[in-house]
Design an enzyme around this catalytic site. Structure first.
Site, PDB file in Angstrom:
ATOM      1  NE  ARG A   1      38.918  79.026 118.183  1.00 27.96           N
ATOM      2  CZ  ARG A   1      40.196  78.710 118.395  1.00 27.96           C
ATOM      3  NH1 ARG A   1      41.148  79.336 117.723  1.00 27.96           N
ATOM      4  NH2 ARG A   1      40.525  77.789 119.241  1.00 27.96           N
TER       5      ARG A   1
ATOM      6  CG  ASN B   1      40.480  71.584 124.944  1.00 24.94           C
ATOM      7  OD1 ASN B   1      41.145  71.254 123.962  1.00 24.94           O
ATOM      8  ND2 ASN B   1      39.524  70.838 125.443  1.00 24.94           N
ATOM      9  CB  VAL B   2      42.469  78.140 124.305  1.00 24.73           C
ATOM     10  CG1 VAL B   2      43.899  77.767 123.950  1.00 24.73           C
ATOM     11  CG2 VAL B   2      41.582  78.056 123.050  1.00 24.73           C
TER      12      VAL B   2
ATOM     13  CG  HIS C   1      48.280  74.262 123.319  1.00 23.84           C
ATOM     14  ND1 HIS C   1      47.698  73.276 122.556  1.00 23.84           N
ATOM     15  CD2 HIS C   1      49.591  73.918 123.437  1.00 23.84           C
ATOM     16  CE1 HIS C   1      48.623  72.383 122.221  1.00 23.84           C
ATOM     17  NE2 HIS C   1      49.777  72.738 122.743  1.00 23.84           N
TER      18      HIS C   1
ATOM     19  CB  CYS D   1      50.908  94.025 125.887  1.00 24.54           C
ATOM     20  SG  CYS D   1      51.767  95.095 124.715  1.00 24.54           S
TER      21      CYS D   1
ATOM     22  CB  SER E   1      44.159  65.325 116.109  1.00 26.23           C
ATOM     23  OG  SER E   1      44.926  66.458 116.442  1.00 26.23           O
TER      24      SER E   1
ATOM     25  CG  ASN F   1      39.677  60.643 118.819  1.00 30.95           C
ATOM     26  OD1 ASN F   1      38.861  60.754 117.905  1.00 30.95           O
ATOM     27  ND2 ASN F   1      40.654  61.520 119.013  1.00 30.95           N
TER      28      ASN F   1
ATOM     29  CB  ALA G   1      34.756  62.715 125.163  1.00 32.12           C
TER      30      ALA G   1
END
Ligand code: BJW
Ligand code: ZN
Length: 252
Positions: free
Chosen positions: A73, A105-106, A122, A130, A200, A224, A242
């Site tokens: 990803r 979002n990451v 998140h 670690c 969502s 959305n 969006a």
């Protein structure tokens, strides 16, 4: 009500807002080609369940499987570019100082679009640490291709304690970063407009933020293409992608 009337109502809410919060989810990056969390399992990953992979238990049971998924990803994110939705968000922040961007979002596409300090609820694909002692670890060079052998990739080891390095994201059952969650709740409780974009609305506590905003008197606008549980708290639901709707709303 017609979409055009909804857009007019949303534009009016935005024009009068003094304190704006934007809460984004995976849908904001969809048009950059980054699959949403619940659509993330394509190709080699099709037979897996994202919700089952994003847990500490899954990492303990099969670290190479989970690390391989996150590296796959991360590679996709590194190849992606911010889209007009990310750019519109950054333009709104520049125009309305004090706007708070909260993202689930990451990826790093908001930052690359010019957003100054998104609150990452998140975590991030770019902050490995670690799993044993918590020591931050260098982000490996993005693999040029799918991790070799398809999907599995053994995680590196910690330079301090030799523990396994894990992605710096928040998995199900883990606490959100305390500072990020506190800033998000504070911002939602003190805004007069919250824009919920491409989420969502299923994952807590992030999904509670629009409710916090409404309880303290703010309006919520949702962007959305599909219905979500947030429809009921949103004063305006703008149905569509969006990358099309946000530039229209924000005027970029
Ligand atoms: C478009 C579009 C386009 C498509 N334009 N839009 C209360 C009630 C019920 C359950 C719980 C609760 N409180 C806690 C829980 C448990 C759990 C939870 O919420 N479970 C639910 C699934 C039921 N929550 C947790 O475990 C959280 N931790 C916690 O509460 O800890 C308590 C604790 C305290 C103290 C000590 C210990 C523990 C942690 C949640 C962490 C979530 N992590 C993930 C993975 C991150 C890493 C990774 O990416 O792999 O975060 S899960 C995943 O969901 C990811 C996302 O950020 C998050 C939200 O997803 P998002 O962004 O909404 O994406 P999608 O894919 O769901 O939706 C995309 C949307 O975009 C759709 O609506 C599309 O229609 C739309 N879209 N194209 C606009 N072009
Ligand atoms: Zn360590």
């Amino acid at each position: 009500m017609l979409q055009q009337e909804d857009l007019g109502q949303a534009t009016a809410l935005l024009a009068r807002a003094r304190r704006v919060v934007i809460l984004t989810g995976a849908g904001v990056s969809a048009e950059s080609g980054v699959p949403t969390f619940r659509d993330a399992l394509t190709g080699l990953w099709q037979r897996f369940d994202a919700q089952a992979l994003a847990t500490p238990e899954a990492f303990r049971a099969d670290p190479a499987l989970v690390w391989g998924w996150y590296e796959w990803r991360r590679t996709a994110v590194c190849r992606a570019q911010p889209n007009p939705a990310h750019l519109a968000v950054a333009a709104l922040e520049a125009r309305h100082p004090g706007t708070v961007l909260i993202t689930q979002n990451v990826d790093d596409l908001h930052e690359r679009a010019g957003s100054k300090a998104p609150v990452h609820l998140h975590g991030s694909l770019f902050a490995p640490r670690c799993a044993e002692c918590g020591q931050p670890a260098p982000t490996p060079d993005a693999p040029a291709d799918e991790p070799e052998n398809g999907r599995r990739l053994p995680p590196p080891r910690c330079a301090r304690c030799s523990g396994l390095i894990r992605p710096g994201v928040v998995w199900f059952g883990e606490a959100l970063p305390t500072d990020a969650l506190a800033s998000a709740v504070e911002a939602a409780a003190s805004c007069d407009l919250l824009l919920a974009v491409g989420t969502s609305g299923l994952v807590h506590p992030a999904a509670e933020l629009p409710h916090v905003a409404v309880r303290t008197g703010a309006a919520v606008i949702q962007v959305n293409p599909r219905a979500t549980p947030l429809d009921e708290v949103a004063e305006v639901n703008l149905r569509g992608p969006a990358a099309r709707i946000l530039p229209e709303l924000i005027g970029t």
